[in-house]
Design an enzyme around this catalytic site. Structure first.
Site, PDB file in Angstrom:
ATOM      1  N   HIS A 192       0.864  -1.185   0.000  1.00 23.41           N
ATOM      2  CA  HIS A 192       0.000   0.000   0.000  1.00 23.41           C
ATOM      3  C   HIS A 192       0.898   1.232   0.000  1.00 23.41           C
ATOM      4  O   HIS A 192       1.620   1.481   0.965  1.00 23.41           O
ATOM      5  CB  HIS A 192      -0.920  -0.010   1.217  1.00 23.41           C
ATOM      6  CG  HIS A 192      -1.839   1.170   1.246  1.00 23.41           C
ATOM      7  ND1 HIS A 192      -2.836   1.341   0.334  1.00 23.41           N
ATOM      8  CD2 HIS A 192      -1.873   2.258   2.059  1.00 23.41           C
ATOM      9  CE1 HIS A 192      -3.475   2.480   0.582  1.00 23.41           C
ATOM     10  NE2 HIS A 192      -2.899   3.059   1.620  1.00 23.41           N
TER      11      HIS A 192
ATOM     12  N   ASP B 253       1.005   5.109  -0.189  1.00 26.18           N
ATOM     13  CA  ASP B 253       0.276   6.376  -0.151  1.00 26.18           C
ATOM     14  C   ASP B 253       0.966   7.423  -1.021  1.00 26.18           C
ATOM     15  O   ASP B 253       2.148   7.682  -0.842  1.00 26.18           O
ATOM     16  CB  ASP B 253       0.198   6.885   1.296  1.00 26.18           C
ATOM     17  CG  ASP B 253      -0.792   6.084   2.114  1.00 26.18           C
ATOM     18  OD1 ASP B 253      -1.956   6.010   1.706  1.00 26.18           O
ATOM     19  OD2 ASP B 253      -0.394   5.527   3.158  1.00 26.18           O
TER      20      ASP B 253
ATOM     21  N   ASP C  38      -8.116   1.471   1.767  1.00 23.52           N
ATOM     22  CA  ASP C  38      -7.763   2.443   2.803  1.00 23.52           C
ATOM     23  C   ASP C  38      -8.638   3.691   2.891  1.00 23.52           C
ATOM     24  O   ASP C  38      -8.575   4.392   3.895  1.00 23.52           O
ATOM     25  CB  ASP C  38      -6.281   2.842   2.663  1.00 23.52           C
ATOM     26  CG  ASP C  38      -5.698   3.361   3.969  1.00 23.52           C
ATOM     27  OD1 ASP C  38      -6.253   3.011   5.037  1.00 23.52           O
ATOM     28  OD2 ASP C  38      -4.714   4.111   3.938  1.00 23.52           O
TER      29      ASP C  38
ATOM     30  N   HIS D 122      -6.309   9.478  -0.729  1.00 21.34           N
ATOM     31  CA  HIS D 122      -7.069   9.465   0.528  1.00 21.34           C
ATOM     32  C   HIS D 122      -6.302  10.065   1.714  1.00 21.34           C
ATOM     33  O   HIS D 122      -6.868  10.172   2.796  1.00 21.34           O
ATOM     34  CB  HIS D 122      -7.571   8.049   0.843  1.00 21.34           C
ATOM     35  CG  HIS D 122      -6.475   7.029   0.922  1.00 21.34           C
ATOM     36  ND1 HIS D 122      -6.100   6.279  -0.157  1.00 21.34           N
ATOM     37  CD2 HIS D 122      -5.688   6.648   1.936  1.00 21.34           C
ATOM     38  CE1 HIS D 122      -5.114   5.467   0.202  1.00 21.34           C
ATOM     39  NE2 HIS D 122      -4.845   5.680   1.472  1.00 21.34           N
TER      40      HIS D 122
END
Ligand code: ZN
Length: 1006
Positions: free
Chosen positions: A32, A34, A147, A415
């Site tokens: 993941h 970001d 997420d 996000h």
């Protein structure tokens, strides 16, 4: 972000005896990543993200069993363009061919779902999909929304429109997830739109309580679990390859305990699902940067479990997400439908993730402003390309500038971007990317209006997004300035634009030399500038030139004043709250065609609004309140950039109010100033309300009360709300929009704990309250948190400034000590239940896409006389009109063939293919006329842009010919039949309520 709530690894045996055969486990390696949050993109690329793709590509090439899913495209593209060697690129193409590397979602980022706007959600998905399809011929069909902080019902609709077979979510309300888990209802078919229903339904998988990270805290190891590559190190990766927290290697001694742990976890999860398949995400935030270690430890574990599958009752395989969904789909089970079109935000009793609806309000505003600037420039460039294919604006440069802004607007939808949950340096990074790219697009806009080089075109510098440009040029000696005003919407509009000038008087003329109604007055913000309001009439996608002639002398009356009205400020006595013994005795009316607004001179607050058409008076007052929140973790729940925790009710944020009224013929301005203390000289908050004058009833303009606010810097640990209190009996029920696409009913819920924060909802474009006869609507140009905490009340959180001593927050600099001044705007409308639905959809778009105002030097080289306007029927919106510049054939077979032929991909962008989306704005059953399906002839509608030669219907992001889409059918408990779509080839298109249809349009070049 992740790892905040590490799922505790628990042991228990569960009943899976009724299952046939072993549990089939799909181990899905993922990282993941970001696109922002704590570290900038550059820092992340350097510390780990670049290494993820390098090492995964190499490790997958080494062993045929291994697989990986790649999610966020921004990092992949940066790697592909600047890090990957030719060999890596070849390997990637090979892995894709073998189906061992799979692109999931395919958007630039994993977008937020609460505070993003539909336009931008589509943009960021299109941006990634365009790259993947152009480069690899790949079209993602599954989502991995692991997420985002809550699951919007708009997302599944958009993913269905993009051609996805299945959707995956994770962060939803804890109680809901527990319940779904217990009842094996984590998987269902989601009908996200009540109007489109089964047409755009999608199978949805909710991740179980372990979410997207591998279980950690293994009892036999004090390390972190299945993360053998440890934790990423910033700023530089360690030279010796040794990272902190690397898990105990898999050896002869540890093989068995690792296997048993993994099997027990698989069994536990299997009990929560209806099929024999377990999705076992292997990874977490920032993983697989050192994937040789990862795979070297996992390989023997996988082999060992399979060798002992009889004993364990489990088989394990590396898999991609499509393999998992394929297996579930093949069971042919019947799934429950979820029609209730809402999946709550991430909430816990003392941790309501409702603060981020408002966090970093300036960034939220700039992101939306950039998005509307992009839309205007895209549309204008398309018109220019069709009209002047050999025009003087270099197409390559234009596309480059548009691409930079597409990239920046896409990126901030992350996000941990537009949510405001990032560290200050990351917020600055987004802001810099946005402002840089906007400057480029300003240059493009200026060029498209055919400007000479070197003119200092200044965009509006405040973050409020007002149509205000500081116009301080003295052109020649005759004190004149030409401006161009462009309407980016495909309908005719009358608007009041506001231009800041340095002369006390100005007259305005249109392109025919006719005087134009205008108004000039001293600015509220400064003693040396004036606000010039100009009434502009613009056709759809039309631009017009205006001439502003300045004068040093005020002008009272007469022909030399043109149609400009000079307005003067009328000050009123300041009122202290402590003196509010008797109120409502002296009411001051402000009238226009739609309303009679009364102000109470005893308080200087708004008193009531009479809807003159419905002949109903509603008491309305507005003021500022603040939540004083806790920042000390030892003293109770805290508020931070994610979480809102109100320990007690809001308190009045002021002790005195000043009032000024500027009565005018174009607008009447009501200025209210709120002082924190009675003796304060400088106000802390302000509201400016612009009441349109001289616009007849029936034109939306007289309904529109334009409000702008100023707040900040706030005191630390305060969260300020604008409270609009009305006499409407709404039972504390609120309606807010989901990503600007659809409205959600939000009844007040009587929670035992943390009731204020848990009744907060996101507002992207619209929020309203209503009773049996009237509705009060607020429209917004950026996201806010909203709530109805008391009968008749609608409160909007406008700004937050927080600090707390939680170590995790301090460590990552995520406390939200945001000392900025914010200047958001809201448009307020009061009307009957019958009148407002037809208004607010279009009004919200008029707020988002206000006319573009550009000063120009010389008018004679302009784009000529205004083109005939482009006007769609009242219920349709031209969502997109752009030249994407993709270099691919719209015939898939031909495209794949050409990818096979070329080396590393040097292709020419296609400047003649136009991407167009048309959206139906209304839900079924809302309005007797506007809620109907509507048929248009595209050739006719676009004839003033150019002659349409070819029209091809495509999927939402343009990658599929709609007739090849063939999304998987999932059996459902409720019947429903998807009808086939496609154009008949005759340019006639029928658009159903809430439908978005996407086309490639080829124009005959002029
Ligand atoms: Zn994240």
């Amino acid at each position: 972000m992740g790892l905040i709530t590490l799922a505790l690894f628990m042991f228990f045996t569960c009943s899976y005896a009724e299952r046939n055969g072993p549990i089939q486990t799909f181990v899905i390696p993922h990282s993941h990543m970001d696109v922002g949050w704590v570290y900038t993109i550059q820092e992340s690329m350097h510390a780990y993200a670049g290494n993820v793709y390098t090492s995964v590509t190499e490790e997958l090439t080494r062993n045929k069993q291994r697989k990986f899913i790649a999610v966020e495209q921004e990092f992949f593209r940066l790697w592909w363009d600047s890090v990957a060697t030719d060999k890596h690129r070849q390997q990637v193409r090979q892995l894709l061919k073998e189906g061992r590397l799979e692109f999931i979602i395919g958007g630039q980022v994993m977008q937020d779902e609460a505070v993003t706007d539909l336009d931008d959600d589509i943009l960021q998905l299109t941006e990634g999909h365009g790259f993947l399809y152009e480069t690899f011929g790949v079209r993602p069909r599954f989502s991995w929304h692991v997420d985002p902080f809550g699951a919007s019902a708009t997302t599944p609709v958009l993913f269905a429109l993009a051609g996805f077979h299945a959707h995956l979510i994770s962060r939803i309300d804890y109680d809901l997830k527990d319940d779904m888990q217990e009842n094996r209802k984590l998987q269902f078919v989601w009908r996200g739109s009540p109007s489109l229903r089964e047409q755009q339904e999608i199978f949805t998988h909710t991740m179980d309580q372990f979410s997207y990270c591998t279980p950690s805290n293994l009892p036999f190891s004090n390390s972190s679990g299945f993360y053998w590559n440890g934790v990423a190190v910033f700023p530089d990766p360690p030279k010796n390859g040794v990272y902190p927290n690397m898990s105990l290697p898999v050896t002869k001694e540890t093989l068995r305990p690792y296997a048993e742990t993994m099997v027990r976890n698989i069994q536990q999860r299997a009990a929560w699902f209806r099929t024999n398949h377990v999705l076992w995400p292997w990874g977490c935030d920032k993983q697989f940067y050192n994937s040789s270690v990862q795979f070297a430890n996992m390989d023997p574990l996988v082999n060992y479990i399979n060798q002992n599958s009889k004993e364990f009752g489990v088989t394990v395989q590396y898999a991609t997400l499509s393999e998992y969904f394929q297996a579930v789909h093949q069971t042919n089970l019947t799934w429950e439908c979820v029609n209730d079109h809402t999946m709550e935000t991430h909430r816990k009793p003392f941790q309501a993730w409702t603060g981020f609806f408002t966090s970093r309000n300036v960034l939220k505003g700039v992101a939306r402003k950039a998005s509307s600037k992009l839309k205007a420039a895209e549309t204008l460039f398309t018109q220019y390309r069709v009209s002047y294919p050999d025009g003087p604006v270099p197409k390559e440069e234009a596309l480059q500038k548009l691409k930079a802004l597409r990239w920046a607007v896409s990126e901030v939808q992350h996000h941990d971007g537009i949510t405001g949950t990032e560290s200050p340096k990351v917020a600055n990074m987004y802001m810099e990317h946005l402002t840089q790219a906007m400057m480029g697009v300003d240059e493009l806009l200026a060029a498209l209006f055919i400007l000479p080089q070197g003119l200092d075109t200044v965009g509006d510098s405040d973050a409020s997004g007002q149509n205000s440009i500081p116009m301080v040029y003295r052109v020649g000696i005759d004190l004149e300035q030409h401006i161009v005003v462009y309407n980016p919407l495909a309908w005719n509009t009358t608007a009041v634009i506001n231009v800041t000038v340095t002369f006390p008087m100005a007259t305005v003329f249109d392109d025919q030399g006719q005087p134009v109604p205008a108004q000039i007055q001293g600015s509220a913000e400064s003693n040396t500038t004036y606000d010039l309001f100009i009434v502009v009439d613009l056709g759809g996608l039309q631009h017009r030139k205006y001439l502003v002639r300045f004068s040093e002398k005020p002008c009272e009356e007469g022909p030399e004043c043109g149609l400009t009205h000079q307005a003067w400020v009328v000050p009123f006595e300041r009122q202290n709250v402590s003196k509010w013994l008797k109120t409502g005795r002296r009411l001051l009316p402000v009238l226009n065609e739609c309303y009679k607004i009364k102000l109470d001179q005893d308080t200087n607050l708004l008193h009531s609004i009479t809807d003159r058409q419905a002949m109903r008076t509603v008491t309305v007052s507005q003021d500022f309140w603040e939540y004083q929140v806790n920042g000390d973790v030892s003293a109770g729940p805290i508020s931070d950039n994610y979480v809102f925790s109100a320990n007690s009710s809001a308190v009045r944020a002021y002790k005195a109010i000043g009032l000024e009224i500027v009565p005018g013929k174009v607008i009447t301005e009501i200025r209210q100033y709120f002082y924190r203390e009675e003796t304060d000289e400088v106000y802390s908050f302000s509201v400016t309300t612009r009441v349109p004058q001289g616009f007849p009833r029936g034109r939306p303009l007289c309904h529109r009360l334009e409000q702008s606010y100023s707040l900040g810097p706030l005191a630390v640990n305060t969260e300020v709300v604008l409270r609009t209190r009305t006499g409407l009996k709404n039972n504390r029920t609120l309606f807010t929009d989901d990503n600007g696409y659809q409205m959600m009913k939000r009844p007040y819920r009587p929670f035992v704990d943390n009731i204020i924060a848990r009744n907060y909802y996101p507002m992207v474009r619209t929020a309203y309250i209503e009773d049996d006869s009237s509705r009060l609507v607020l429209l917004s140009e950026r996201a806010h948190g909203v709530s109805s905490q008391a009968e008749g009340e609608l409160e909007v959180m406008l700004h937050r400034r927080l600090w707390n001593n939680q170590l995790w927050n301090l460590g990552y600099n995520l406390t939200l000590n945001d000392s900025s001044v914010v200047r958001p705007s809201l448009w307020m409308t009061l009307g009957s239940l019958a009148a407002t639905p037809s208004l607010h959809q279009r009004e919200a778009l008029e707020l988002q896409h206000r006319p573009v105002v550009m000063p120009i030097d010389r008018p004679q080289h302009g784009m000529g006389a205004p083109l005939r306007p482009v006007v769609l029927p009242d219920n349709l919106h031209l969502l997109t009109l752009c030249v994407p510049g993709w270099a691919y054939s719209s015939n898939h077979t031909l495209h794949l063939r050409s990818i096979g032929k070329r080396d590393t991909g040097t292709t020419q962008p296609d400047y003649n293919r136009v991407l167009m989306r048309i959206m139906h704005l209304y839900e079924t059953g809302v309005d007797p006329v506007l809620s109907q399906p509507v048929t248009i002839n595209i050739k006719e509608v676009l004839q003033s842009v150019g002659e349409v030669r070819v029209l091809e219907e495509r999927s939402l992001t343009g990658t599929w010919d709609i007739s090849d889409l063939r999304r998987w059918e999932w059996k459902t408990s409720e019947r429903g039949q998807r009808s086939s779509v496609g154009t008949g080839g005759d340019f006639n298109v029928t658009i159903l309520p809430k439908e978005i249809r996407t086309f490639f349009v080829s124009f005959k070049l002029k």
